[in-house]
Design a protein around this motif. Sequence first.
Motif, mmCIF file in Angstrom:
data_model
loop_
_atom_site.group_PDB
_atom_site.id
_atom_site.type_symbol
_atom_site.label_atom_id
_atom_site.label_comp_id
_atom_site.label_asym_id
_atom_site.label_seq_id
_atom_site.Cartn_x
_atom_site.Cartn_y
_atom_site.Cartn_z
ATOM 1 N N GLY A 173 0.443 -0.838 -0.111
ATOM 2 C CA GLY A 173 -0.552 -0.542 0.221
ATOM 3 C C GLY A 173 1.317 1.149 0.007
ATOM 4 N N GLY A 220 1.955 3.271 2.041
ATOM 5 C CA GLY A 220 2.979 4.103 2.804
ATOM 6 C C GLY A 220 3.589 2.172 2.911
ATOM 7 N N ALA A 221 4.001 1.458 1.894
ATOM 8 C CA ALA A 221 4.824 0.659 2.632
ATOM 9 C C ALA A 221 5.915 0.662 2.012
ATOM 10 C CB ALA A 221 4.964 -0.395 0.715
ATOM 11 N N ALA A 222 7.044 0.171 3.158
ATOM 12 C CA ALA A 222 8.668 0.175 3.493
ATOM 13 C C ALA A 222 9.130 -0.170 2.166
ATOM 14 C CB ALA A 222 8.621 -0.871 4.284
#
Lengths: 979, 368, 141, 381
Positions: free
Chosen positions: D375, D377-379
Amino acid sequence: MTEKKSTVLIYGTNLGGYRAAYALCKKGYKTIQLNRGSYVDEYQNQALTQLPFDFGWICGHMPQRLFKGLGCLTDHYNAELLEVSGKAGNFRVKFKKKDQVVNNFACIECGRCVEVCPVTVGDRKAMWVNPKVGWENIYLVDWENCTRCGKCEEVCPTGALKLDRPEETLEADVGAIILAPEFEGPDASDLSLFAYGRSPSVILNSETARRSLLTNFTEDSVRLPSGKLPESFAVVVTPHFNKPGVEYENYNLSVTAVDRAIRIRTTLPSSKVTVFLKDYRGFGKNHYRWYQRALELGVNVVRTDKLSVHPESGEKATVKYGSDGGAVGVELVILVTGQKSPSQMKRLSEVCGVKPDSRGFCHIRRHSSVETDVDGILAVGEFSGPKGNPETIWEGCASLTEAIKYLGKPEFTPPAPPPLTSRKGEEIKVGVFICSCFDTFRDKMDLELLRTRTQELYNVDHAEIVRGCCTPPTMKETAERIKASGVNRVVLAACTPLQKLLKYRNTMMMAGLNPLLAEFVRLREDVIYTHHERDKMLEKGLSVIRAGVARVRLGFEAPTPKDKFLSETLVIGGGLAGLSCATELAANGFKVTLVERRETLGGNLAYLEGDQREYVDSLIEKAQASSLITVFTKSTVENMTGYAGNFDVGIETPRGRVAVGAGVIMIATGAGEYETTGFLRGADPRVVTQAELPSRMEKSQGLKHVVMIQCVGSRNQEHRYCSRVCCNQALAHAVELRKKGSEVTVLYRDMTAYGEDNLYEKAVELGVQFVRFPDDDYPRVKAGDGRLQVTVNDAGREKTLNADLVALSTGIVPDMRTNEAISRVLGYPIDADGFFDSDANGYPYEEAIKRLTKPFELASNCIFPVGLAHSPRSFDETLLTCRDMVGRALVLLGKGAFMPPNSMYVAEVKEDFCVGCGLCVDVCPYSARVIDPIKRVAVVRPFLCDSCGSCVAICPNDASSLRDFTGKQSIAVLDATLA
Amino acid sequence: MPKTLTVNRGASDAVRALLRSLIEGGKVEGVFTLARVNNKGVGYALIRDPEKIEQAEPFYPWMPSSGGKQLSRLVSLSRRPRPLAVVLRPCELRAFVELVKLEQCRRDKLVLISSTCGGVYPVETLSDGNPDDRVPRYWNGLKAGEGQPDARDSCRACKHFIPYNADLTVALVGCGDLDEKCTFFVNSEAGQACLEGQGGVWGQSAVETEATEKLAAARDAERERQREELHLGSLGIEGLVGIFGKCVGCRSCREVCPICYCTLCDFDSAKYENEPAWFARELNSRKGVRVPPATLLFQMGRMVHMSVSCVGCGMCSDVCPVNIPVATLFSSVGEANQKLFDYVPGKDESQKPPFVKAELNELENLTV
Amino acid sequence: MAESFDPKILYVMCGWCGTGGAETASAYGMYYPENVRIFRVNCTGALSTVHMLRPLLEGADGLVISGCHPGDCHYDDGNFMARRKVALVKTILDSLGLDSDRLWFRYVAHGEARRFVDTAAEFTDHIKSKGPNPLATRSDT
Amino acid sequence: MKGGQVDARGGIQAGITSFLKEALSKGCFDAVMIPTRVPAGDSFAWILTDNEDLVAGASPLPPVMPVQGARALSSITKKGKAPAKIAAVMRPCEVRAAVELGKLKQVDLANVTLLSMDCPGVLELSTYLSDPTKGDSEFSRLLDKWDAESLRPVCRSCTHFSATASDIHLGLLGAQAERLYVMPLTPEGSRVTDALNISADQELDSWQAKVDEVRQKREEQRRKSEVELKERVEGTEKLLATLSTCIGCRNCMRVCPICYCRQCFFDSDALEGEVAAHLSRAERKGSLRFPLDTLLFHLGRMSHMSLSCVECGTCEDACPMSIPVGQIFSHVARRTQELFKYDPGKNRYEPLPLVTYEQDELHDFEQPYVKTYSGKGAADA
């Protein structure tokens, strides 16, 4: 006679070796560990390679750090054992070693060395971090590409990096040597039968695990190179099908295979998963339940003798199996591989004289658990044969029991802490010390701004930046700054106390502060290395510091509890296990009370074969001769009060009630044989049990055909576990009968044969017939005209066999009445199968991890189940459990009194508020609490307390707290974190 | 005679405006006052957002808890760099001062604002229909300097309705122009500092007026009436048992009492829990024993512990689920004790509460 | 609104695996959103229901709890105990029409750095899509 | 259900007391814990007595419940088993609470015979106190009719009004005029009926039928009132509005039979807080209400006691602000108890849900992680 030495050399880093090091250090023996690799896990152990779970763990290295920090354990990297001379008790060992280029104890993981390295090799530099090890970064040099320019050494702020580390040769005098070389798996060439390396659709189980390194098992762990998620899977246990002598299996494999299948099914519910194996050989505790769980989850288990894997075009492969042309096309084949015989064996036998067994593993003396053929040299773990993880761990501890025979007095005591002055009554002054980590944090964050904002926080009296706080000079400097600031509470914002707790505590003590008045917060882990937006980092940093301030303001100095520990011991049961424990304990000078229900010692002698009987007789003799062992026969344990280290036990003897004290209790109540009236047992004299078979075999003339029925009373609804020993016993008898000319047919479900003797293969070779019957359909026995008729469901077809004798392989069943009674008296749990529990949960990997990671000698509250009381075991395995448990007991006994392992943080009770409801007693996993019958309040038994805090969480009264986790602190910290 | 500042605003508005300017001007860090909760209830609030000052109801005629007790929870003993402004009723202020003497909180860095008080309605009436309906009637009573017939018993009998120790006093009782004008009486430098820069007319006068004296007299009479009604003079054991017979032991009288500051009430501590054998003895010596026992012990014991500091705020009666006139009884005993030591709780900050040990033995005879 | 909303997340983790996940993430230099704040307890079993309720009433827009995987608890069964308490709190919130979906419980093992940062990110996005926690800033709680 | 019958010629109350008197005289027990009218006549209190006259004058089924019987029993047996064999004459909800307190070691049932009776419910305490005479007559009417309107709301929808975990249960429903049913439910109960020569082998069909009928009505009422309650309190706004008049007097907690703590966590110094914390909370919220932490107290108390909540309604009776605490708690308790399939007060040996667990349960409360997150805010690792 020369003096016995008190140091032990451990060669290798398998789990057994680590465990041995922990036990020895704890007992007070100095230990030298030789690691052939350049970092902790360079040579992987069995658990890491074969564990069905896909992560490394913290806890394995914690004891290492602890004992290294205390100075009890010395480990050498890039080390090799060169020479062993002398003899048991006084070996002289010569070894070479080369220190790590980056000493990972001094390394602060700032990464500057990598940044400045000018050599790029693929996607990394010549100075690089091996991603195999989690949690902390291990910096390595790729010597092939390194130009030795020295830039890395120049920038290293702590001097942890030195390119030139000389190889040194050292010598030491040691009393015993423990060999613990690591696991070796098969190469690609060993797996050609399975198309390994020839198809993108064939991978190793350990590769799946590695792919899941940072996530555990997810969809990505099994994604095909094209990015597609496979829908059909085959999990193959390769040693079941590989050529003889290539790889050996241990029972991890069947369980691992099933566990992997379960993971796939639960992660990808629409997938089709088939496990291919010859027999399901999970015979450890709970392993049969695990297998049943797989079936419940729709895993298909195929048993077959023959199997090969064939690549197909694209991302597909076909598994061909059996002799009837069985074939399944799948998208992914996962190979669960075994273990090769250790390549170290040859060299080690040259260096120290140990001998290999027939398969090339280190030979262990009969009825011994870890002793090699050379006195004083012990071998543990995968080096002495393929085995389960629990056995590896047990051997580690058992090696303390064995090694101690050759060792002098333990002579290590940790250094005493510096004197501390009490700060009670002083006005609280909080100082925040922000570590710049040798200025490396400044690159990522404005520390000066953080300091200013910290200084503005409520309740902060002082804030300053320190250069570092984990090297000896910076520790000293920090301590001096703390002193100079005049504060009496300290928040140190640095990096993880998991790595540096001892150093931080020492720093506080050097500043004259009780470490309970300090809080160590993770500026590095929680802020600097995981975030990048600068203004938000400041806010986050402040929240971390604020929480530390809130907690430390409410911290308090508390005296360290100490408790006595009786050196007497109690052994319940006078069979093989009980006798073994009693004699081992007495040999170490501890008084033993041995309680036996029957009139005589020795237990179920009827089952013993060959020299086993002699061995038990010698134990009985020893026990009776020992002045330290008091034997009560025809006696039972009636009541118990007290707790670990301080048990008071009432024993009912023929001459009345006797009260004895005990520091530890061994439960060695054994188990019985399953009794049945099925299969015409009892009704027809020609139906015998395996135990009775040898006497019938003596007059074996006329026994034209013997039929054996396996799993009678095992692995069924009533007894959901494998009795472990019956298959080997049946096979031994079958081989013998065959040799005498009888026909033998074994009716079985899974042959769980194991061990060096390889009886299964021998039996097959000799022409013993094997017929597999389905799980829920046992064979039926009828008395025919003259002979017995055995009807069996052979792959769907009824088959009737005429037999002269039917031998039932009856399982081992716990004596529920005795076990329940003892469980009640001792307050020690029994598991779902009626055996004494040693761990609460049934997971395939639990024993390995938990036993390594816990303060294990206390994890069972000083009540140690051994032998058949714990689970079904063979003769030698029973001895192993005894030596393991005795090893744990030895760590504790004889100390008289000591501080609890978690004395700093043990739980406490506010008596005024406690109403004695007992919720905390119920939830405490360690029985570290009781309700005082007079005061009706909860009382903490400090050294059972592992400070987990469940008592704090359940108390609706705030009467329960840990010293660093009071109700007030937790609320204050929560509020401060969110403020 | 104190200095006064009269502003052309209704009393509540004037106080709100003052509080708002104190926050906005940075003179105080926050304001502690009665305020509306959720447009339904009313409760004390620590307000820091100037916008929320609108919700303040400094003189709302209910007392959902003793503000003195709540304030002591807020300020406790920890350090605080900047002052807070506080609006309390006279009895609450007295309770707070007692708590300061009992080392439960600190007086410093507080601007204490209080008012002459017309009493409040019973707390349960807050949930009867719309409480706001009563408010106009209340203000009219105040203007006329008369009490409300349906105010709480304790209020109707309260003679300490002029605050002690306030930095600022707002005159309410008998002030006919309450809706248009508000007069602050300055009693301290801190009070003076608060009013600096506020518009209005400065003057000088006494808080005590004819109206307050009239009200005081009416209340004295009411107090006598209440005590007679309960036959306090001739209660005896039978009388006490009659009054406390229906006590359910909920301890809410103690919970809401501003003077009962103990974390764990002695009478709830383990030492008062009886061993089973005690019940056996009781059964032997008399026909039956009431369970849970020791209702009177608790009531009398609490009286011993707190009555000398009792400010007669009436919270205990207000919350009693079985309508025992706790406050009438306790304040009457309290007053007697206070007279004995010539002590008015909450009046003189420097006068420590009298040592009450001498009375312990006498009163213990009452507990059966 | 959702875009400008920067939620305050509390990440509650045990001192063993949960913390291990966070530290492995740090060792690997993995990123997670800065607004995720951390509260550590020795064991998730040490979390009381109050520890879950308090943040939701005092400033957190969401609360995510991570402890060891089943069977892996350093203290045997703390994670199972925690699961019961989480279920209890969520049920209480649900039955009163308060948002129980602001409380997540997910196992994170020591080595599962990626799972840790994923959880932090996923939960942040989840809370962002929900908007601010009405309870956290109410003055009448 | 099987049982016998006893005489109740003087009415239900007299029937019960004469049963008790006889049992006392035959030595079935040494003393009785029973509600009795207070001297002033305006309420009821518990007494422990071995005096037959006092028993005869007692009110085993009073119209109100000023003190929950389990609390009274706890005060006698908290420190150990009762000094003599005691019969505790209690309503079903009191029996259930006593069983729960037994698990919490606040009641020792070792020397106690629990005696319960069919309970029509009780009147609101405050209503009763305002006119006890009227209340008394209304309650006798209730004992006849078993209708509901004048009862407390929780009683109106109580479905645990009959035999529960007591040793002996007295059946009022479906009994013939001037008779009571006696049901021994445990060996201890049978000991008493045997001693009194009551043959307890009669099938009590008419009782069962009546009980089922009442239960059905009450279930119906519960469904109705739950809808109404949700309408009133569900969601942040409504819940906070409902609790906005809470003055923090702790009456609900103090009278609750399950809240056995000597001092509530929510009154402990854990929540005292420092002024800095209060100020920062006030800053975030704009203002901070005192008494502090009202919602935390109620939600927290729910988390502490709702699994053992017997829905006795004492809390609501004691609330000076008429907040429907009893109804709210009962509504929540039904759900939390359903979660763990736990029926408080039913089984003395069943452990409390929070001190035990199963490995394979509650998976709905675990957040699955099947794929790596991709999504927003993924790393970026």
